[in-house]
Design a protein around this motif. Structure first.
Motif, PDB file in Angstrom:
ATOM      1  N   ASP A 160       0.721  -1.375   0.039  1.00 30.96           N
ATOM      2  CA  ASP A 160       0.023   0.067  -0.250  1.00 30.96           C
ATOM      3  C   ASP A 160       0.806   1.211   0.092  1.00 30.96           C
ATOM      4  OD1 ASP A 160       1.053   0.014   2.651  1.00 30.96           O
ATOM      5  OD2 ASP A 160      -0.767  -0.136   3.355  1.00 30.96           O
ATOM      6  N   GLN A 161       2.177   1.198  -0.653  1.00 28.11           N
ATOM      7  CA  GLN A 161       3.063   2.064  -0.617  1.00 28.11           C
ATOM      8  C   GLN A 161       3.026   3.112  -1.929  1.00 28.11           C
ATOM      9  OE1 GLN A 161       6.399  -0.725  -0.157  1.00 28.11           O
ATOM     10  NE2 GLN A 161       6.494  -0.108   2.259  1.00 28.11           N
ATOM     11  N   GLY A 162       2.140   2.686  -2.861  1.00 29.63           N
ATOM     12  CA  GLY A 162       2.263   3.207  -4.033  1.00 29.63           C
ATOM     13  C   GLY A 162       3.467   2.768  -4.972  1.00 29.63           C
ATOM     14  N   PHE A 163       3.906   3.436  -5.671  1.00 30.40           N
ATOM     15  CA  PHE A 163       5.059   3.024  -6.746  1.00 30.40           C
ATOM     16  C   PHE A 163       6.399   3.603  -6.020  1.00 30.40           C
ATOM     17  CE2 PHE A 163       1.394   3.736  -9.682  1.00 30.40           C
ATOM     18  CZ  PHE A 163       1.075   2.121  -9.689  1.00 30.40           C
ATOM     19  N   VAL A 164       7.278   2.693  -5.690  1.00 31.68           N
ATOM     20  CA  VAL A 164       8.499   2.693  -5.039  1.00 31.68           C
ATOM     21  C   VAL A 164       9.747   2.811  -5.846  1.00 31.68           C
ATOM     22  CG1 VAL A 164       9.755   2.112  -3.120  1.00 31.68           C
ATOM     23  CG2 VAL A 164       7.417   1.716  -2.897  1.00 31.68           C
ATOM     24  N   VAL A 165      10.445   3.694  -5.772  1.00 26.12           N
ATOM     25  CA  VAL A 165      11.572   3.980  -6.574  1.00 26.12           C
ATOM     26  C   VAL A 165      12.865   3.443  -5.731  1.00 26.12           C
ATOM     27  CG1 VAL A 165      13.523   5.282  -7.621  1.00 26.12           C
ATOM     28  CG2 VAL A 165      11.141   6.069  -7.850  1.00 26.12           C
ATOM     29  N   ARG A 166      13.490   2.277  -6.003  1.00 26.30           N
ATOM     30  CA  ARG A 166      14.388   1.481  -5.262  1.00 26.30           C
ATOM     31  C   ARG A 166      15.986   1.934  -6.033  1.00 26.30           C
ATOM     32  NH1 ARG A 166      14.435  -4.927  -5.272  1.00 26.30           N
ATOM     33  NH2 ARG A 166      14.688  -4.563  -7.376  1.00 26.30           N
ATOM     34  N   THR A 167      16.818   2.301  -5.188  1.00 20.51           N
ATOM     35  CA  THR A 167      18.128   2.510  -5.443  1.00 20.51           C
ATOM     36  C   THR A 167      19.000   1.248  -5.167  1.00 20.51           C
ATOM     37  OG1 THR A 167      17.978   4.792  -5.317  1.00 20.51           O
ATOM     38  CG2 THR A 167      20.164   3.902  -5.506  1.00 20.51           C
ATOM     39  N   THR A 168      19.856   0.755  -6.171  1.00 18.11           N
ATOM     40  CA  THR A 168      20.512  -0.699  -5.698  1.00 18.11           C
ATOM     41  C   THR A 168      22.095  -0.352  -6.344  1.00 18.11           C
ATOM     42  OG1 THR A 168      18.702  -2.030  -6.251  1.00 18.11           O
ATOM     43  CG2 THR A 168      20.848  -2.886  -6.589  1.00 18.11           C
ATOM     44  N   GLN A 169      22.876  -0.755  -5.544  1.00 19.28           N
ATOM     45  CA  GLN A 169      24.419  -0.533  -5.723  1.00 19.28           C
ATOM     46  C   GLN A 169      25.104  -2.005  -5.586  1.00 19.28           C
ATOM     47  OE1 GLN A 169      26.205   2.657  -4.072  1.00 19.28           O
ATOM     48  NE2 GLN A 169      27.986   2.453  -5.298  1.00 19.28           N
ATOM     49  N   ALA A 170      25.496  -2.892  -6.416  1.00 15.47           N
ATOM     50  CA  ALA A 170      26.016  -3.900  -6.331  1.00 15.47           C
ATOM     51  C   ALA A 170      27.330  -4.025  -5.507  1.00 15.47           C
ATOM     52  CB  ALA A 170      26.314  -4.747  -7.548  1.00 15.47           C
ATOM     53  N   GLY A 171      28.087  -2.977  -5.586  1.00 19.18           N
ATOM     54  CA  GLY A 171      29.427  -2.960  -4.759  1.00 19.18           C
ATOM     55  C   GLY A 171      29.744  -1.537  -4.647  1.00 19.18           C
ATOM     56  N   THR A 172      30.615  -1.406  -3.850  1.00 21.71           N
ATOM     57  CA  THR A 172      31.391   0.016  -3.453  1.00 21.71           C
ATOM     58  C   THR A 172      31.662   0.797  -4.839  1.00 21.71           C
ATOM     59  OG1 THR A 172      33.333  -1.089  -2.843  1.00 21.71           O
ATOM     60  CG2 THR A 172      31.818  -0.561  -1.055  1.00 21.71           C
ATOM     61  N   ASP A 173      32.347   0.013  -5.456  1.00 22.38           N
ATOM     62  CA  ASP A 173      32.673   0.495  -6.884  1.00 22.38           C
ATOM     63  C   ASP A 173      31.921   0.399  -8.011  1.00 22.38           C
ATOM     64  OD1 ASP A 173      35.308   1.148  -5.522  1.00 22.38           O
ATOM     65  OD2 ASP A 173      36.245  -1.011  -6.123  1.00 22.38           O
ATOM     66  N   ALA A 174      30.619  -0.408  -7.850  1.00 21.13           N
ATOM     67  CA  ALA A 174      29.854  -0.360  -8.957  1.00 21.13           C
ATOM     68  C   ALA A 174      28.798   0.917  -9.071  1.00 21.13           C
ATOM     69  CB  ALA A 174      28.961  -1.728  -8.803  1.00 21.13           C
ATOM     70  N   PRO A 175      28.394   1.237 -10.248  1.00 20.31           N
ATOM     71  CA  PRO A 175      27.489   2.448 -10.307  1.00 20.31           C
ATOM     72  C   PRO A 175      26.256   2.007  -9.794  1.00 20.31           C
ATOM     73  CG  PRO A 175      27.780   1.348 -12.383  1.00 20.31           C
ATOM     74  CD  PRO A 175      28.830   0.657 -11.515  1.00 20.31           C
ATOM     75  N   ALA A 176      25.504   2.975  -8.922  1.00 17.50           N
ATOM     76  CA  ALA A 176      23.993   2.709  -8.693  1.00 17.50           C
ATOM     77  C   ALA A 176      23.290   2.836  -9.673  1.00 17.50           C
ATOM     78  CB  ALA A 176      24.002   3.545  -7.437  1.00 17.50           C
ATOM     79  N   TRP A 177      22.020   2.218  -9.481  1.00 17.21           N
ATOM     80  CA  TRP A 177      20.905   2.191 -10.437  1.00 17.21           C
ATOM     81  C   TRP A 177      19.693   2.260  -9.876  1.00 17.21           C
ATOM     82  CZ3 TRP A 177      17.960  -2.225 -10.761  1.00 17.21           C
ATOM     83  CH2 TRP A 177      18.601  -3.389 -10.096  1.00 17.21           C
ATOM     84  N   ARG A 178      18.590   2.428 -10.640  1.00 15.23           N
ATOM     85  CA  ARG A 178      17.225   2.550  -9.993  1.00 15.23           C
ATOM     86  C   ARG A 178      16.351   1.706 -10.919  1.00 15.23           C
ATOM     87  NH1 ARG A 178      16.058   8.995  -9.633  1.00 15.23           N
ATOM     88  NH2 ARG A 178      16.969   8.951 -11.370  1.00 15.23           N
ATOM     89  N   ASP A 179      15.103   1.301  -9.990  1.00 21.09           N
ATOM     90  CA  ASP A 179      14.005   0.731 -10.592  1.00 21.09           C
ATOM     91  C   ASP A 179      12.855   0.992  -9.792  1.00 21.09           C
ATOM     92  OD1 ASP A 179      14.235  -1.019  -8.449  1.00 21.09           O
ATOM     93  OD2 ASP A 179      14.327  -2.801  -9.742  1.00 21.09           O
ATOM     94  N   VAL A 180      11.778   0.899 -10.522  1.00 23.67           N
ATOM     95  CA  VAL A 180      10.649   1.369 -10.094  1.00 23.67           C
ATOM     96  C   VAL A 180       9.677  -0.219  -9.298  1.00 23.67           C
ATOM     97  CG1 VAL A 180       8.134   2.085 -10.253  1.00 23.67           C
ATOM     98  CG2 VAL A 180       9.919   3.177 -11.446  1.00 23.67           C
ATOM     99  N   ARG A 181       9.397  -0.231  -8.131  1.00 26.89           N
ATOM    100  CA  ARG A 181       8.668  -1.486  -7.633  1.00 26.89           C
ATOM    101  C   ARG A 181       7.119  -1.214  -7.606  1.00 26.89           C
ATOM    102  NH1 ARG A 181      11.729  -5.233  -8.722  1.00 26.89           N
ATOM    103  NH2 ARG A 181      10.670  -6.405  -6.966  1.00 26.89           N
ATOM    104  N   GLY A 182       6.354  -2.064  -7.796  1.00 26.74           N
ATOM    105  CA  GLY A 182       4.803  -2.269  -7.721  1.00 26.74           C
ATOM    106  C   GLY A 182       4.190  -1.757  -8.974  1.00 26.74           C
ATOM    107  N   SER A 183       4.646  -1.628 -10.205  1.00 22.22           N
ATOM    108  CA  SER A 183       3.922  -1.421 -11.374  1.00 22.22           C
ATOM    109  C   SER A 183       4.218  -2.237 -12.358  1.00 22.22           C
ATOM    110  CB  SER A 183       4.152   0.126 -11.823  1.00 22.22           C
ATOM    111  OG  SER A 183       5.342   0.174 -12.145  1.00 22.22           O
ATOM    112  N   ALA A 184       3.461  -2.259 -13.403  1.00 19.56           N
ATOM    113  CA  ALA A 184       4.086  -2.664 -14.880  1.00 19.56           C
ATOM    114  C   ALA A 184       4.079  -1.358 -15.442  1.00 19.56           C
ATOM    115  CB  ALA A 184       2.760  -3.369 -15.472  1.00 19.56           C
ATOM    116  N   PHE A 185       4.628  -1.638 -16.661  1.00 15.54           N
ATOM    117  CA  PHE A 185       5.107  -0.452 -17.602  1.00 15.54           C
ATOM    118  C   PHE A 185       4.081  -0.661 -19.006  1.00 15.54           C
ATOM    119  CE2 PHE A 185       8.608  -1.554 -15.292  1.00 15.54           C
ATOM    120  CZ  PHE A 185       9.098  -0.276 -14.947  1.00 15.54           C
ATOM    121  N   LEU A 186       3.941   0.479 -19.550  1.00 17.19           N
ATOM    122  CA  LEU A 186       3.114   0.472 -20.904  1.00 17.19           C
ATOM    123  C   LEU A 186       3.264  -0.654 -21.776  1.00 17.19           C
ATOM    124  CD1 LEU A 186       0.306   1.521 -21.980  1.00 17.19           C
ATOM    125  CD2 LEU A 186       1.791   3.163 -23.226  1.00 17.19           C
ATOM    126  N   HIS A 187       4.469  -0.684 -22.183  1.00 17.03           N
ATOM    127  CA  HIS A 187       4.995  -2.001 -23.079  1.00 17.03           C
ATOM    128  C   HIS A 187       4.831  -3.485 -22.403  1.00 17.03           C
ATOM    129  CE1 HIS A 187       8.805  -1.298 -21.030  1.00 17.03           C
ATOM    130  NE2 HIS A 187       9.111  -2.367 -21.430  1.00 17.03           N
TER     131      HIS A 187
END
Length: 292
Positions: A160-187
């Protein structure tokens, strides 16, 4: 004999569900048995509801649409965001784009599907007076207001949190990236509706009913368009026959029932130590085989 055994197990499962509901003082009916028993609340959300008509969509083999498909393999920054912000990763299905062959129409009937729905906390002031239950983390099921059917809403909020933006970083030297949790996408919503209808067209003429029938796609607007208006978040809407799954519910449920079908104290010590897999023979003997 096997059909009789299956019927006995089903009856036991229904009895177990009934006893559980009586013990918890929660009303339990066929709805809870076949669709779900964890209540959720739904509210209207900004955006639009697109009616899914299979004849209005087709696979595209153009180079322009292929380029659009391939572009999803690249990380994405919404308009106006700093180049230093972690980019978004968007699902990229290695398949031809699905494009409209006619102008899509918005849903008018039933009224319940004429606007996007999103999960909200129970007791929320904007919650609609409908019966709805959870299905996993990002989905829910809602009963039609006339009681005629149920609809699956696949991608209507992260709990019941709506659409959550999650930030992930695989390691200290790896670039961070984001994804959206809780939704589908139009395609991805179009892909699921398109393939579900193709499956239905293949199976139903053979007398094999399908669980889900595409009905609509919710397209969310601000403030839920976290990727920008060109990449709207979406929810897949399908009329559904139920939400009980072979692995999660049927097999796991049967495993929970097994101890109630056997008097473990009457087994040999070796069999008892093996657990449920050791309590039953590998195969039930046929009549006259291995019997006096």
């Amino acid at each position: 004999q096997r059909a009789s055994d299956a019927g006995e197990i089903l009856l036991l499962s229904v009895v177990l569900c009934y006893v559980t509901s009586m013990a918890s003082a929660v009303p339990f009916s066929n709805d809870e048995l076949y669709f779900g028993s964890v209540p959720i609340a739904l509210a209207k959300a900004p955006g639009k509801s697109i009616r899914y008509e299979h004849s209005q969509w087709k696979l595209s083999y153009s180079e322009q649409d292929l380029a659009k498909t391939l572009s999803r393999s690249e990380k994405y920054l919404p308009p106006g965001e700093s180049s230093d912000a972690p980019p978004f990763v968007i699902p990229g299905i290695p398949a031809r784009e699905i494009v409209p062959s006619a102008e899509a129409q918005e849903v008018v009937e039933p009224e319940l599907l004429s606007y996007p729905l999103i999960k909200v906390p129970l007791g929320h002031a904007d919650a609609l007076p409908v019966k709805a239950v959870a299905s996993g983390v990002r989905s829910g099921l809602v009963k039609a207001q006339d009681g005629s059917c149920w609809y699956r809403l696949k991608g209507c909020g992260n709990h019941d949190q709506g659409f959550v933006v999650r930030t992930t970083q695989a390691g200290t030297d790896a670039p961070a990236w984001r994804d959206v949790r809780g939704s589908a996408f139009l395609h991805t919503a179009l892909r699921e509706c398109f393939m579900a209808q193709e499956t239905l067209l293949l199976f139903e003429p053979q007398g094999l009913p399908c669980c889900n029938t595409p009905a609509a796609i919710f397209q969310y607007g601000a403030p839920h368009d976290v990727l920008g208006p060109e990449r709207p978040l979406a929810c897949i809407v399908e009329q559904t026959r139920g939400d009980r799954r072979l692995g999660t519910h049927v097999l796991a449920g049967l495993q929970l029932l097994l101890p109630d079908l056997v008097q473990v104290s009457a087994l040999s010590e070796a069999a008892a130590l093996q657990g449920p897999n050791g309590w039953f023979p590998a195969a039930r003997p046929r009549q006259g085989e291995g019997q006096e």
